[in-house]
Design a protein around this motif. Structure first.
Motif, PDB file in Angstrom:
ATOM      1  N   VAL A 196       0.835  -1.200   0.000  1.00 51.50           N
ATOM      2  CA  VAL A 196       0.000   0.000   0.000  1.00 51.50           C
ATOM      3  C   VAL A 196       0.871   1.251   0.000  1.00 51.50           C
ATOM      4  CG1 VAL A 196      -1.685   1.297   1.347  1.00 51.50           C
ATOM      5  CG2 VAL A 196      -1.969  -1.157   1.057  1.00 51.50           C
ATOM      6  N   ASP A 197       1.954   1.240   0.755  1.00 56.65           N
ATOM      7  CA  ASP A 197       2.857   2.388   0.799  1.00 56.65           C
ATOM      8  C   ASP A 197       3.461   2.664  -0.579  1.00 56.65           C
ATOM      9  OD1 ASP A 197       2.351   2.655   3.463  1.00 56.65           O
ATOM     10  OD2 ASP A 197       4.220   1.720   4.136  1.00 56.65           O
ATOM     11  N   VAL A 198       3.927   1.633  -1.242  1.00 53.64           N
ATOM     12  CA  VAL A 198       4.527   1.803  -2.567  1.00 53.64           C
ATOM     13  C   VAL A 198       3.484   2.293  -3.561  1.00 53.64           C
ATOM     14  CG1 VAL A 198       5.571   0.547  -4.497  1.00 53.64           C
ATOM     15  CG2 VAL A 198       6.378   0.160  -2.174  1.00 53.64           C
ATOM     16  N   MET A 199       2.295   1.730  -3.518  1.00 49.28           N
ATOM     17  CA  MET A 199       1.244   2.131  -4.456  1.00 49.28           C
ATOM     18  C   MET A 199       0.833   3.584  -4.242  1.00 49.28           C
ATOM     19  SD  MET A 199       1.068  -0.386  -6.371  1.00 49.28           S
ATOM     20  CE  MET A 199      -0.315  -0.036  -7.385  1.00 49.28           C
ATOM     21  N   LEU A 200       0.761   4.027  -3.002  1.00 50.29           N
ATOM     22  CA  LEU A 200       0.413   5.426  -2.746  1.00 50.29           C
ATOM     23  C   LEU A 200       1.499   6.367  -3.257  1.00 50.29           C
ATOM     24  CD1 LEU A 200      -1.231   5.250   0.783  1.00 50.29           C
ATOM     25  CD2 LEU A 200      -2.326   5.796  -1.376  1.00 50.29           C
ATOM     26  N   VAL A 201       2.747   5.998  -3.081  1.00 48.49           N
ATOM     27  CA  VAL A 201       3.834   6.833  -3.598  1.00 48.49           C
ATOM     28  C   VAL A 201       3.771   6.901  -5.118  1.00 48.49           C
ATOM     29  CG1 VAL A 201       6.343   6.954  -3.846  1.00 48.49           C
ATOM     30  CG2 VAL A 201       5.352   6.504  -1.614  1.00 48.49           C
ATOM     31  N   LEU A 202       3.538   5.762  -5.782  1.00 49.44           N
ATOM     32  CA  LEU A 202       3.424   5.759  -7.236  1.00 49.44           C
ATOM     33  C   LEU A 202       2.226   6.580  -7.707  1.00 49.44           C
ATOM     34  CD1 LEU A 202       4.310   2.063  -8.102  1.00 49.44           C
ATOM     35  CD2 LEU A 202       5.673   4.108  -8.551  1.00 49.44           C
ATOM     36  N   LEU A 203       1.122   6.496  -6.991  1.00 52.67           N
ATOM     37  CA  LEU A 203      -0.055   7.277  -7.345  1.00 52.67           C
ATOM     38  C   LEU A 203       0.250   8.766  -7.276  1.00 52.67           C
ATOM     39  CD1 LEU A 203      -3.126   7.397  -7.937  1.00 52.67           C
ATOM     40  CD2 LEU A 203      -3.458   7.469  -5.471  1.00 52.67           C
ATOM     41  N   ILE A 204       0.924   9.184  -6.240  1.00 55.10           N
ATOM     42  CA  ILE A 204       1.267  10.599  -6.095  1.00 55.10           C
ATOM     43  C   ILE A 204       2.221  11.032  -7.210  1.00 55.10           C
ATOM     44  CG2 ILE A 204       2.495  12.246  -4.612  1.00 55.10           C
ATOM     45  CD1 ILE A 204       1.292  10.686  -2.224  1.00 55.10           C
ATOM     46  N   ILE A 205       3.198  10.193  -7.533  1.00 52.43           N
ATOM     47  CA  ILE A 205       4.138  10.537  -8.598  1.00 52.43           C
ATOM     48  C   ILE A 205       3.408  10.690  -9.928  1.00 52.43           C
ATOM     49  CG2 ILE A 205       6.038   9.608  -9.994  1.00 52.43           C
ATOM     50  CD1 ILE A 205       7.181   8.462  -7.363  1.00 52.43           C
ATOM     51  N   PHE A 206       2.506   9.759 -10.242  1.00 53.16           N
ATOM     52  CA  PHE A 206       1.783   9.849 -11.509  1.00 53.16           C
ATOM     53  C   PHE A 206       0.806  11.024 -11.523  1.00 53.16           C
ATOM     54  CE2 PHE A 206       2.829   5.219 -12.015  1.00 53.16           C
ATOM     55  CZ  PHE A 206       3.688   5.423 -13.076  1.00 53.16           C
ATOM     56  N   MET A 207       0.205  11.340 -10.397  1.00 56.35           N
ATOM     57  CA  MET A 207      -0.705  12.484 -10.356  1.00 56.35           C
ATOM     58  C   MET A 207       0.039  13.797 -10.596  1.00 56.35           C
ATOM     59  SD  MET A 207      -3.269  11.407  -7.251  1.00 56.35           S
ATOM     60  CE  MET A 207      -3.832  13.070  -7.039  1.00 56.35           C
ATOM     61  N   ILE A 208       1.261  13.873 -10.123  1.00 53.44           N
ATOM     62  CA  ILE A 208       2.038  15.092 -10.318  1.00 53.44           C
ATOM     63  C   ILE A 208       2.612  15.154 -11.722  1.00 53.44           C
ATOM     64  CG2 ILE A 208       4.155  16.282  -9.594  1.00 53.44           C
ATOM     65  CD1 ILE A 208       3.529  15.332  -6.748  1.00 53.44           C
ATOM     66  N   SER A 209       3.067  14.034 -12.255  1.00 44.23           N
ATOM     67  CA  SER A 209       3.740  14.048 -13.554  1.00 44.23           C
ATOM     68  C   SER A 209       2.783  13.988 -14.744  1.00 44.23           C
ATOM     69  CB  SER A 209       4.736  12.905 -13.638  1.00 44.23           C
ATOM     70  OG  SER A 209       4.064  11.667 -13.584  1.00 44.23           O
ATOM     71  N   ALA A 210       1.557  13.546 -14.580  1.00 46.79           N
ATOM     72  CA  ALA A 210       0.630  13.412 -15.711  1.00 46.79           C
ATOM     73  C   ALA A 210       0.356  14.742 -16.425  1.00 46.79           C
ATOM     74  CB  ALA A 210      -0.668  12.760 -15.257  1.00 46.79           C
ATOM     75  N   PRO A 211       0.102  15.836 -15.726  1.00 41.48           N
ATOM     76  CA  PRO A 211      -0.117  17.091 -16.459  1.00 41.48           C
ATOM     77  C   PRO A 211       1.123  17.584 -17.198  1.00 41.48           C
ATOM     78  CG  PRO A 211      -0.970  17.255 -14.230  1.00 41.48           C
ATOM     79  CD  PRO A 211      -0.202  15.984 -14.308  1.00 41.48           C
ATOM     80  N   LEU A 212       2.296  17.140 -16.797  1.00 36.51           N
ATOM     81  CA  LEU A 212       3.522  17.581 -17.443  1.00 36.51           C
ATOM     82  C   LEU A 212       3.811  16.806 -18.717  1.00 36.51           C
ATOM     83  CD1 LEU A 212       5.750  17.824 -14.249  1.00 36.51           C
ATOM     84  CD2 LEU A 212       4.471  19.645 -15.357  1.00 36.51           C
ATOM     85  N   LEU A 213       3.055  15.759 -18.991  1.00 37.36           N
ATOM     86  CA  LEU A 213       3.315  14.901 -20.137  1.00 37.36           C
ATOM     87  C   LEU A 213       2.623  15.354 -21.408  1.00 37.36           C
ATOM     88  CD1 LEU A 213       3.136  11.390 -18.449  1.00 37.36           C
ATOM     89  CD2 LEU A 213       5.152  12.700 -19.055  1.00 37.36           C
ATOM     90  N   THR A 214       1.957  16.487 -21.393  1.00 37.60           N
ATOM     91  CA  THR A 214       1.298  16.957 -22.600  1.00 37.60           C
ATOM     92  C   THR A 214       2.355  17.318 -23.623  1.00 37.60           C
ATOM     93  OG1 THR A 214       1.211  19.181 -21.684  1.00 37.60           O
ATOM     94  CG2 THR A 214      -0.754  17.806 -21.425  1.00 37.60           C
ATOM     95  N   VAL A 215       2.271  16.653 -24.767  1.00 43.53           N
ATOM     96  CA  VAL A 215       3.266  16.834 -25.807  1.00 43.53           C
ATOM     97  C   VAL A 215       2.803  17.928 -26.738  1.00 43.53           C
ATOM     98  CG1 VAL A 215       4.427  15.722 -27.738  1.00 43.53           C
ATOM     99  CG2 VAL A 215       3.901  14.421 -25.697  1.00 43.53           C
ATOM    100  N   GLY A 216       3.686  18.819 -27.057  1.00 39.74           N
ATOM    101  CA  GLY A 216       3.332  19.809 -28.048  1.00 39.74           C
ATOM    102  C   GLY A 216       4.045  21.114 -27.850  1.00 39.74           C
TER     103      GLY A 216
END
Length: 160
Positions: free
Chosen positions: A33-53
């Motif tokens: 659960v600890d690892v999954m929560l850390v990964l969730l937070i990382i993806f939530m922060i990095s997802a808006p930065l992945l917009t290509v263009g």
């Protein structure tokens, strides 16, 4: 005097039995659960930065978005007329072969999203779309920003 029933109560030790260590049959999910929560937070922060263009000011329309199964190829036209395939600069002559190389050999049904700055000349956008069409691509889409219905003001022509 008290009587004891333990191994040392009678004064002699016959044989000590060690408690057998049995394997733990329960799974400890806390680290998972600890690892999954850390990964969730990382993806939530990095997802808006992945917009290509390329950063553009897209024209605003009241059209709805389309859904697509294939990953689209993004072609951007800047205000100055500069052309980008995904994020790599390209000339008008390089546009067809470069998009064909990204799409794959003989694949012409992959959607292409043309993102043009609102201040880009109509001629530059039309040339890009014509070059893509001449290269055999038929699913060419213009990308715009959406606004709520009724929020677009129509230009008023001046008399005189």
């Amino acid at each position: 005097m008290a009587l004891g029933s333990g191994p040392g109560a009678s004064g002699h030790v016959r044989g000590r039995r060690r408690a057998k260590k049995r394997p733990l049959s329960e799974i400890n999910v806390t680290p998972l659960v600890d690892v999954m929560l850390v990964l969730l937070i990382i993806f939530m922060i990095s997802a808006p930065l992945l917009t290509v263009g390329v950063p553009l000011e897209l024209p605003r329309t009241d059209a709805t978005s389309i859904s697509t199964d294939n990953e689209p190829i993004s072609v951007s036209v800047e205000r100055s007329g500069a052309i980008y395939v995904d994020q790599d600069p390209a000339t008008l002559d390089q546009l067809g072969p470069r998009v064909a190389a990204i799409a794959g050999a003989g694949v012409t049904d992959r959607p292409i999203f043309v993102r043009a700055d609102g201040a880009a000349s109509y001629e530059a956008v039309a040339r890009v779309m014509a070059r893509l069409s001449a290269s055999g691509f038929s699913k060419i889409n213009l990308v715009t920003d959406t606004v709520p219905t009724g929020a677009i003001s129509t230009p008023v022509e001046s008399e005189g």
